[in-house]
Design a protein around this motif. Structure first.
Motif, short mmCIF file in Angstrom:
data_model
loop_
_atom_site.label_atom_id
_atom_site.label_comp_id
_atom_site.label_asym_id
_atom_site.label_seq_id
_atom_site.Cartn_x
_atom_site.Cartn_y
_atom_site.Cartn_z
N UNK A 78 -51.99 33.52 -27.87
CA UNK A 78 -51.05 32.85 -28.76
C UNK A 78 -51.38 33.12 -30.22
N UNK A 79 -52.66 33.06 -30.57
CA UNK A 79 -53.07 33.34 -31.95
C UNK A 79 -52.84 34.81 -32.28
N UNK A 80 -53.16 35.68 -31.34
CA UNK A 80 -52.99 37.12 -31.57
C UNK A 80 -51.53 37.50 -31.75
N UNK A 81 -50.61 36.82 -31.04
CA UNK A 81 -49.19 37.15 -31.12
C UNK A 81 -48.47 36.41 -32.23
N UNK A 82 -49.18 35.59 -32.99
CA UNK A 82 -48.55 34.89 -34.13
C UNK A 82 -49.32 35.21 -35.43
N UNK A 83 -50.52 34.68 -35.55
CA UNK A 83 -51.31 34.94 -36.75
C UNK A 83 -51.64 36.42 -36.87
N UNK A 84 -52.13 37.00 -35.79
CA UNK A 84 -52.44 38.43 -35.82
C UNK A 84 -51.22 39.28 -36.05
N UNK A 85 -50.10 38.87 -35.49
CA UNK A 85 -48.85 39.61 -35.68
C UNK A 85 -48.44 39.61 -37.15
N UNK A 293 -52.63 51.85 -36.72
CA UNK A 293 -53.59 51.98 -35.63
C UNK A 293 -55.03 51.78 -36.08
N UNK A 294 -55.36 52.31 -37.27
CA UNK A 294 -56.75 52.30 -37.72
C UNK A 294 -57.11 51.09 -38.56
N UNK A 295 -56.11 50.44 -39.17
CA UNK A 295 -56.41 49.33 -40.09
C UNK A 295 -55.70 48.04 -39.67
N UNK A 296 -54.38 48.08 -39.59
CA UNK A 296 -53.61 46.85 -39.38
C UNK A 296 -53.91 46.21 -38.03
N UNK A 302 -59.36 41.32 -35.14
CA UNK A 302 -60.59 40.67 -35.62
C UNK A 302 -60.27 39.31 -36.23
N UNK A 303 -59.22 39.24 -37.05
CA UNK A 303 -58.84 37.97 -37.67
C UNK A 303 -58.49 36.92 -36.63
N UNK A 304 -57.77 37.32 -35.59
CA UNK A 304 -57.32 36.37 -34.57
C UNK A 304 -58.45 35.91 -33.65
N UNK A 305 -59.41 36.78 -33.38
CA UNK A 305 -60.42 36.49 -32.38
C UNK A 305 -61.71 35.92 -32.96
N UNK A 306 -61.79 35.79 -34.28
CA UNK A 306 -62.99 35.22 -34.89
C UNK A 306 -63.33 33.85 -34.31
#
Length: 482
Positions: A78-85, A293-296, A302-306
């Motif tokens: 959920x965090x990866x598909x919202x904040x990470x997105x 692919x390399x940055x975004x 990383x931001x979502x899974x911290x």
């Protein structure tokens, strides 16, 4: 074309490439620059049919998702598909504006379009790689969740451009997702409740009813100004885990519809593209894709899974596993229908980006999994049982057809060691084409098919026990399998 596409599935499975590339190639081959010179440029029809195909694909994905596998990682997904997105959208948009020179509105649209991952693309290249359940669960749930917010963002940017207040867009997105989630869960629960208690006159009606309920969830979500895509995915997820009658038949029917939707969608998108117009957009697409692919994508992961303390190896694989598929190309038709300036260039950039980076990421994803030590070496040790249920309405019972697959730990278990609840019994065993009534000491083997009769009150408990023994063997209860 359907037969050619079916053969293409076999070719893709051997090459390790997602089937979408071959389907797109078929569309390009019969298009105006191809062998047959067929001209197709109806963008609005493509968008309508594309949305319809995505609804079917999401429904098939939800029906095939096992809740017990993704439940522990739902917060991560959920965090990866919202904040990470959101992080991926704005980082990619900045690269498109600063490195390629696109206007901010066009950059934001591209950033939103290419930030959605595609489950079909990811798992078509991972089908021969056995990953930890946590990784596959996150990737599967993320690909199901992130379509909905991406559609909202692309539609907002295409309709009005960048909004004056970012919190208005964020608030609208949260509201639409909440409405879609509530409707999806409600429709799925009501549909499952009804199907489990009504005996339809023909088994073939159950798959039709399930798909009708799933598509109905999309319609209800859209009418309520919520996210129809999230509604159909969650409704299908509920239905797929509700132990419905004739579940394997329903799953097979949905899988067939999903294949037809993918084939039709990708061929249609291949027809829509004009290859001779892509030359000027190849370099911008590669530059934007490289930054994505390399940055975004790594930054968003990383931001979502911290907060979840995910091991770096899993983060690395999830970063590289952000494959794009049909969804970005379909969403690229939204600015074209809305009449956004240079919308055809946006479509071309997205098309080239998806093709190029699928060719790069697809074949290397299994290799990366092995290099990171995440390939567990073939299929899981214990395969899950195939259980099909048929309601016996007048007898107030259920007939369970149980198939013991290769790798199941039910192999070698005696019938009396199943310890089924009172009210359930194994009445028939089919082995090597021969059927017989088992004794309590009959030893079950892989490849056996069992006929289990249960009363209504113990039906769920009997199926749970059978699955537990299939995973944990005769000591399933002691090993914590429930």
């Amino acid at each position: 074309m359907l037969l050619v596409a079916v053969v293409a599935v076999r070719l893709a499975s051997r090459s390790g490439l997602p089937t979408l590339l071959l389907y797109l190639a078929i569309g390009v081959a019969i298009g105006q620059d191809g062998l047959f010179g067929f001209t197709f440029d109806d963008v609005q029809l493509t968008q309508v049919l594309g949305y319809a195909a995505l609804v079917v694909i999401l429904a098939e994905g939800g029906l095939g998702t096992r809740w017990h596998e993704i439940k522990p990682v739902v917060p991560v997904a959920a965090v990866l598909s919202t904040v990470g997105l959101l992080a991926s959208v704005f980082v990619t948009a900045a690269a498109a504006h600063l490195l390629v020179g696109l206007e901010w509105r066009q950059s934001l649209i591209i950033g939103a379009v290419v930030s959605s991952t595609d489950a079909a693309a990811v798992f078509s290249v991972l089908r021969n790689v056995s990953l930890p359940r946590r990784v596959t669960g996150v990737l599967e749930a993320e690909s199901g969740f992130n379509d909905a917010p991406v559609v909202i963002l692309v539609a907002a940017f295409s309709a009005t451009g960048p909004v004056d207040h970012w919190y208005e867009l964020l608030g609208a997105m949260v509201l639409q997702l909440a409405i879609g989630a509530a409707i999806g869960v409600a429709v799925g629960w009501v549909g499952a409740y009804g199907l489990k208690r009504v005996a339809l006159p023909a088994s073939g009606l159950y798959p039709i009813a399930v798909m009708a309920i799933a598509v109905g969830a999309y319609a209800a979500g859209a009418i309520a100004h919520g996210s129809g895509f999230l509604a159909v995915y969650l409704a299908s997820l509920v239905l797929g885990n509700a132990k419905l009658p004739h579940r394997p038949a329903t799953r097979g029917f949905a899988e067939g519809l999903g294949w037809i939707a993918q084939i039709g969608l990708f061929v249609l998108l291949g027809l829509l593209v004009t290859p001779h117009e892509l030359g000027d957009d190849i370099v911008p697409a590669i530059v934007i894709g490289l930054f994505l692919t390399a940055v975004a994508r790594p930054a968003s992961v990383v931001l979502s899974l911290v907060p979840f303390r995910t091991p770096w190896r899993e983060q690395a694989l999830m970063s590289w596993a952000g494959l794009r598929g049909a969804v970005p190309i379909v969403l690229a038709t939204i600015p074209m229908v809305s009449g956004i300036a240079d919308s055809r260039r946006i479509f071309n950039i997205v098309f080239v980006l998806v093709i190029f980076y699928t060719l790069v990421q697809g074949p290397t994803l299994p290799w990366l999994a092995r290099r990171l030590g995440l390939d567990q070496g073939g299929p899981a040790d214990a395969a899950d049982l195939g259980i099909e249920s048929a309601p016996l309405e007048r007898l107030q019972g259920h007939l369970l057809s149980v198939s013991i697959p290769e790798g199941s730990r039910m192999h070698g278990v005696e019938v009396n060691e199943l310890r089924l609840p009172s009210g359930a019994a194994v009445t028939l065993v089919v082995r090597d084409g021969t059927s017989f009534v088992p004794l309590p000491a009959t030893v079950l083997r892989r490849g056996d098919e069992l006929l289990v009769v249960t009363t209504d009150p113990v039906r769920d408990a009997a199926e749970d026990r059978l699955r537990a023994v299939g995973r944990g063997g005769k000591l399933a209860g002691w090993l914590g399998e429930q």
